[in-house]
Design a protein around this motif. Structure first.
Motif, PDB file in Angstrom:
ATOM      1  N   LEU A  78     -13.915 -11.959   8.105  1.00 18.87           N
ATOM      2  CA  LEU A  78     -13.592 -10.810   7.507  1.00 18.87           C
ATOM      3  C   LEU A  78     -12.269 -10.699   7.303  1.00 18.87           C
ATOM      4  N   VAL A  79     -11.683 -10.553   5.785  1.00 21.00           N
ATOM      5  CA  VAL A  79     -10.187 -10.432   5.567  1.00 21.00           C
ATOM      6  C   VAL A  79     -10.102  -9.060   5.243  1.00 21.00           C
ATOM      7  N   PRO A  80      -8.777  -8.473   5.952  1.00 18.55           N
ATOM      8  CA  PRO A  80      -8.590  -6.963   5.810  1.00 18.55           C
ATOM      9  C   PRO A  80      -7.892  -6.790   4.423  1.00 18.55           C
ATOM     10  N   MET A  81      -8.165  -5.705   3.514  1.00 16.44           N
ATOM     11  CA  MET A  81      -7.495  -5.525   2.198  1.00 16.44           C
ATOM     12  C   MET A  81      -7.297  -4.053   2.194  1.00 16.44           C
ATOM     13  N   THR A  99      -6.751   2.562   2.366  1.00 17.91           N
ATOM     14  CA  THR A  99      -7.846   2.380   3.510  1.00 17.91           C
ATOM     15  C   THR A  99      -8.024   1.147   3.522  1.00 17.91           C
ATOM     16  N   THR A 100      -8.076   0.269   4.758  1.00 21.06           N
ATOM     17  CA  THR A 100      -8.247  -0.934   5.019  1.00 21.06           C
ATOM     18  C   THR A 100      -9.659  -1.334   4.792  1.00 21.06           C
ATOM     19  N   ILE A 101      -9.951  -2.127   4.024  1.00 20.45           N
ATOM     20  CA  ILE A 101     -11.395  -2.458   3.947  1.00 20.45           C
ATOM     21  C   ILE A 101     -11.549  -3.937   4.225  1.00 20.45           C
ATOM     22  N   GLU A 102     -12.601  -4.435   4.917  1.00 21.60           N
ATOM     23  CA  GLU A 102     -12.780  -5.641   5.558  1.00 21.60           C
ATOM     24  C   GLU A 102     -13.693  -6.198   4.500  1.00 21.60           C
ATOM     25  N   VAL A 103     -13.208  -7.373   3.890  1.00 23.12           N
ATOM     26  CA  VAL A 103     -14.102  -8.195   2.930  1.00 23.12           C
ATOM     27  C   VAL A 103     -14.385  -9.691   3.206  1.00 23.12           C
ATOM     28  N   PRO A 104     -15.317 -10.080   3.023  1.00 20.55           N
ATOM     29  CA  PRO A 104     -15.887 -11.456   3.498  1.00 20.55           C
ATOM     30  C   PRO A 104     -14.665 -12.491   2.976  1.00 20.55           C
ATOM     31  N   GLU A 105     -14.377 -13.550   3.917  1.00 18.76           N
ATOM     32  CA  GLU A 105     -13.423 -14.388   3.359  1.00 18.76           C
ATOM     33  C   GLU A 105     -13.963 -15.202   2.163  1.00 18.76           C
ATOM     34  N   GLY A 106     -15.105 -15.544   2.067  1.00 17.71           N
ATOM     35  CA  GLY A 106     -15.600 -16.153   0.932  1.00 17.71           C
ATOM     36  C   GLY A 106     -15.627 -15.633  -0.294  1.00 17.71           C
ATOM     37  N   VAL A 107     -15.460 -14.171  -0.499  1.00 12.86           N
ATOM     38  CA  VAL A 107     -15.355 -13.508  -1.650  1.00 12.86           C
ATOM     39  C   VAL A 107     -14.007 -13.567  -2.162  1.00 12.86           C
ATOM     40  N   VAL A 108     -13.140 -13.539  -1.123  1.00 12.74           N
ATOM     41  CA  VAL A 108     -11.577 -13.478  -1.367  1.00 12.74           C
ATOM     42  C   VAL A 108     -11.254 -14.750  -1.792  1.00 12.74           C
ATOM     43  N   ARG A 110     -13.091 -16.864  -3.581  1.00 12.39           N
ATOM     44  CA  ARG A 110     -13.454 -17.165  -5.021  1.00 12.39           C
ATOM     45  C   ARG A 110     -12.970 -16.508  -5.841  1.00 12.39           C
ATOM     46  N   HIS A 111     -12.339 -15.140  -5.426  1.00 10.41           N
ATOM     47  CA  HIS A 111     -11.724 -14.291  -6.443  1.00 10.41           C
ATOM     48  C   HIS A 111     -10.178 -14.031  -5.808  1.00 10.41           C
ATOM     49  N   PRO A 112      -9.490 -15.029  -6.124  1.00  6.91           N
ATOM     50  CA  PRO A 112      -7.938 -14.716  -5.191  1.00  6.91           C
ATOM     51  C   PRO A 112      -7.209 -13.578  -5.561  1.00  6.91           C
ATOM     52  N   ASP A 113      -7.618 -13.085  -6.752  1.00  2.00           N
ATOM     53  CA  ASP A 113      -6.441 -11.790  -7.181  1.00  2.00           C
ATOM     54  C   ASP A 113      -7.444 -10.519  -7.148  1.00  2.00           C
ATOM     55  N   LEU A 114      -8.555 -10.672  -6.251  1.00  2.00           N
ATOM     56  CA  LEU A 114      -9.562  -9.462  -6.028  1.00  2.00           C
ATOM     57  C   LEU A 114      -8.775  -8.317  -5.564  1.00  2.00           C
ATOM     58  N   PHE A 115      -8.901  -7.000  -6.278  1.00  2.00           N
ATOM     59  CA  PHE A 115      -8.559  -5.756  -5.681  1.00  2.00           C
ATOM     60  C   PHE A 115      -9.761  -4.728  -5.294  1.00  2.00           C
ATOM     61  N   PRO A 138      -9.749  -8.977 -11.714  1.00  2.00           N
ATOM     62  CA  PRO A 138      -9.273  -8.602 -12.950  1.00  2.00           C
ATOM     63  C   PRO A 138      -9.376  -9.800 -14.030  1.00  2.00           C
ATOM     64  N   HIS A 139      -9.620 -10.856 -13.555  1.00  2.00           N
ATOM     65  CA  HIS A 139      -9.688 -11.939 -14.652  1.00  2.00           C
ATOM     66  C   HIS A 139     -11.182 -12.391 -15.027  1.00  2.00           C
ATOM     67  N   MET A 140     -12.128 -11.932 -14.505  1.00  2.00           N
ATOM     68  CA  MET A 140     -13.458 -12.241 -14.709  1.00  2.00           C
ATOM     69  C   MET A 140     -13.932 -11.303 -16.099  1.00  2.00           C
ATOM     70  N   ARG A 141     -13.990 -12.142 -17.302  1.00  2.00           N
ATOM     71  CA  ARG A 141     -14.427 -11.513 -18.431  1.00  2.00           C
ATOM     72  C   ARG A 141     -15.895 -10.857 -18.393  1.00  2.00           C
TER      73      ARG A 141
END
Length: 210
Positions: A78-81, A99-108, A110-115, A138-141
């Motif tokens: 899990l990656v803290p964001m 707030t810090t949210i724990e996001v799966p590393e695989g999601v981060v 695959r989506h490097p600019d995820l917010f 923000p980049h996925m159409r």
């Protein structure tokens, strides 16, 4: 290979019949048949469970991105964001958040600019909990049927389903078990609505707050 072909191939690789897959998802055989014939696609909650049963990822099922199979025994990192704000899913106003949210590393990865935003309200409760952490690319159409984070002067930021119409018209619609939510129709001559990104991940808020 499209979504329907990927689902059928993975189901057969897993040695499952349509009836067995339907039972695991709490659906009818007809629903599975509609997916595999290309007549429909699952909602996000069913898509996530479908990927789990078939040993793959929602991204691979929908877009063919990444490996077709994942190791079910792999460590879940899990990656803290930081959540950058609170957005409306029916009630509430746009706010700041830290707030810090724990996001799966695989999601981060695959989506490097995820917010991340904190979504509240009931107008999307067929897809998301009414108190949810939402990962936005923000980049996925967006394509028709995707959940998107948008912003306009009248409503602030909010999450709705994106549907492209004819002549440049866009329909933004709630996806709720409750009635009474109005669609937002944006024509080519209307004030613009800014699409901030497409929802690519979600989790119940209390499950991922650190």
């Amino acid at each position: 290979m499209d979504f329907s072909t990927r689902v059928k191939a993975l189901r057969e690789d897993a040695g499952l019949t349509q009836a067995q897959l339907a039972e695991g998802l709490g659906l009818t055989n007809r629903a599975i048949g509609a997916w595999e014939s290309g007549r429909s696609k699952p909602r996000l909650d069913k898509l996530t469970r479908l990927a789990e049963i078939l040993g793959t990822t929602p991204d691979y099922l929908m877009n063919g991105d990444g490996p077709d199979h994942i190791d079910p025994h792999a460590t879940s990192v899990l990656v803290p964001m930081k959540a950058i704000g609170v957005t409306c899913m029916g009630q509430g106003n746009e706010q700041g958040a830290d707030t810090t949210i724990e996001v799966p590393e695989g999601v981060v990865s695959r989506h490097p600019d995820l917010f991340i935003v904190h979504g509240i309200g009931s107008c999307m409760n067929r897809r998301f909990p009414e108190n949810a952490a939402l990962g936005i690319d923000p980049h996925m159409r967006p394509e028709t049927g995707d959940a998107v984070l948008v912003r306009d002067e009248a409503h602030g930021s909010f999450v709705h389903v994106y549907m492209a119409g004819s002549g440049g018209t866009v329909l933004l619609s709630a996806d709720s078990w409750q009635e009474g939510y109005e669609d937002v129709v944006v024509g080519p001559h209307d004030p613009p609505v800014e699409v901030l990104g497409t929802v690519v991940w979600w989790q119940a808020y209390e499950d991922v707050v650190r």
